[in-house]
Design a protein around this motif. Structure first.
Motif, mmCIF file in Angstrom:
data_model
loop_
_atom_site.group_PDB
_atom_site.id
_atom_site.type_symbol
_atom_site.label_atom_id
_atom_site.label_comp_id
_atom_site.label_asym_id
_atom_site.label_seq_id
_atom_site.Cartn_x
_atom_site.Cartn_y
_atom_site.Cartn_z
ATOM 1 N N ALA A 1 17.537 1.462 16.308
ATOM 2 C CA ALA A 1 18.591 1.968 17.186
ATOM 3 C C ALA A 1 17.927 2.533 18.433
ATOM 4 N N TRP A 2 18.602 2.358 19.573
ATOM 5 C CA TRP A 2 17.988 2.674 20.856
ATOM 6 C C TRP A 2 18.959 3.402 21.768
ATOM 7 N N ARG A 3 18.415 4.214 22.650
ATOM 8 C CA ARG A 3 19.187 4.898 23.688
ATOM 9 C C ARG A 3 19.007 4.142 25.001
ATOM 10 N N GLN B 1 15.829 3.250 27.130
ATOM 11 C CA GLN B 1 15.060 4.467 27.384
ATOM 12 C C GLN B 1 14.198 4.915 26.209
ATOM 13 N N GLY B 2 14.550 4.529 24.997
ATOM 14 C CA GLY B 2 13.725 4.953 23.880
ATOM 15 C C GLY B 2 14.362 4.677 22.541
ATOM 16 N N ARG B 3 13.496 4.481 21.537
ATOM 17 C CA ARG B 3 13.981 4.255 20.179
ATOM 18 C C ARG B 3 14.409 5.580 19.558
ATOM 19 N N ALA C 1 22.789 1.886 20.979
ATOM 20 C CA ALA C 1 23.068 0.623 20.305
ATOM 21 C C ALA C 1 22.045 0.398 19.209
ATOM 22 N N GLY C 2 22.475 -0.241 18.135
ATOM 23 C CA GLY C 2 21.577 -0.539 17.037
ATOM 24 C C GLY C 2 21.975 -1.830 16.357
ATOM 25 N N GLU C 3 20.992 -2.440 15.718
ATOM 26 C CA GLU C 3 21.213 -3.682 14.985
ATOM 27 C C GLU C 3 20.490 -3.568 13.656
ATOM 28 N N LEU D 1 23.533 13.672 16.702
ATOM 29 C CA LEU D 1 22.629 13.379 15.582
ATOM 30 C C LEU D 1 21.468 12.493 16.040
ATOM 31 N N LEU D 2 21.790 11.477 16.820
ATOM 32 C CA LEU D 2 20.777 10.504 17.227
ATOM 33 C C LEU D 2 19.824 11.054 18.274
ATOM 34 N N GLN D 3 20.206 12.144 18.943
ATOM 35 C CA GLN D 3 19.303 12.808 19.888
ATOM 36 C C GLN D 3 18.634 14.040 19.278
ATOM 37 N N GLN D 4 18.850 14.256 17.978
ATOM 38 C CA GLN D 4 18.248 15.364 17.241
ATOM 39 C C GLN D 4 18.798 16.737 17.644
ATOM 40 N N ASP D 5 19.938 16.765 18.333
ATOM 41 C CA ASP D 5 20.596 18.041 18.600
ATOM 42 C C ASP D 5 21.273 18.557 17.336
#
Length: 286
Positions: A141-143, A150-152, A134-136, A205-209
């Motif tokens: 944005a956060w996981r 759990q983390g930004r 989720a992000g605002e 993308l957001l987990q850098q995979d």
């Protein structure tokens, strides 16, 4: 406008538990139909999830409206609401429906909040893993997992093209250009693939995979939530001609990279010089 990020995620998780997951690997043939073709499906889970989420989201923000994928199939004119004055909830009840219908876990649910054609917030839920992102705007944005935040999130660092892995969608590229474009992508990237679910690709993308992604047609329910979070995670995204992303615009392409320099490198070496693919075609999104 003040949005309860956690409550939106709760509504999405409860909807998935109520009407999506019970149908996963349990669909009857009568509960699946084609829309534009055999790769474009809708299931009873899509329809029921959108119907359930619509009033829940509207109640969170009085005066808001909903632009859902399935409602827009019946009334494409609803897309015009994205540029209007009312806040708009953009809903993809099951993204990756083809995967879902095949019993493949690579599907998700997505919600974005848009106001006057600007992204305000976004959510992506992986129902099988019970994890979400989720992000605002302006808040990052956060996981999240079942136990909470759990983390930004941050995009991967930039690298030479031959070290990049990502998603490249050739589906809507005209046949006369597709082969040359694929050859260039093969030559320049370490790896590129397409898994049939934009939301799952955004999660990578957001987990850098993944370090990059490229899509040619951009329906707002496929990209609003992810585009907001990529921007908040520090990535660079723009239309193929460099213009900013707007949810109401479905053509023009969308290219995502870790930073502006890497974006320009991909644009120059993979897109702009792909055989007959000239500036006019890039501007239109192929």
């Amino acid at each position: 406008m003040k949005i309860d990020i956690d409550l939106v995620a709760q509504h999405m998780r409860e909807t998935a538990a109520a009407v999506i997951l019970p149908r996963f690997r349990a669909l009857d043939a009568a509960e699946v139909r084609e829309k534009s073709g055999p790769k474009d499906l809708v299931t009873i889970a899509d329809l029921e999830a959108e119907a359930r989420l619509t009033p829940l989201l509207q109640d969170l923000l009085p005066g808001s409206v909903v632009v859902g994928e399935e409602a827009c199939e019946k009334d494409p004119g609803r897309l015009a609401l994205l540029a209007g004055d009312a806040p708009v909830w953009v809903v993809d009840p099951v993204d990756g429906t083809l995967n879902f219908a095949k019993g493949d876990e690579r599907f998700c649910s997505m919600v974005a909040l848009v106001h006057r054609d600007e992204l305000v917030a976004g959510w992506i839920l992986d129902p099988v893993a019970d994890r979400w992102f989720a992000g605002e705007r302006g808040a990052g944005a956060w996981r999240y997992g079942p136990d909470g935040r759990q983390g930004r999130l941050a995009m991967a660092e930039s690298a030479p093209l031959d070290q990049l892995e990502g998603a490249f969608n050739f589906r809507f590229v005209p046949e006369e250009w597709r082969g040359d474009l694929r050859t260039r992508a093969d030559a320049h990237f370490k790896a590129h693939k397409r898994i049939g679910c934009a939301g799952q690709e955004y999660m990578r993308l957001l987990q850098q995979d993944y370090q990059f992604a490229c899509w040619t047609i951009n329906m707002p329910w496929d990209h609003g939530a992810g585009a907001l979070m990529v921007a908040e995670a520090g990535g660079h995204l723009a239309r193929f001609d460099g213009r900013a992303y707007r949810p109401s615009e479905i053509t023009g392409g969308l290219l995502i990279a870790p930073d502006r320099a890497c974006w320009a490198d991909i644009r120059q070496n993979v897109l702009a010089e792909a055989g007959a693919l000239g500036a006019n075609q890039v501007r239109r999104g192929f």
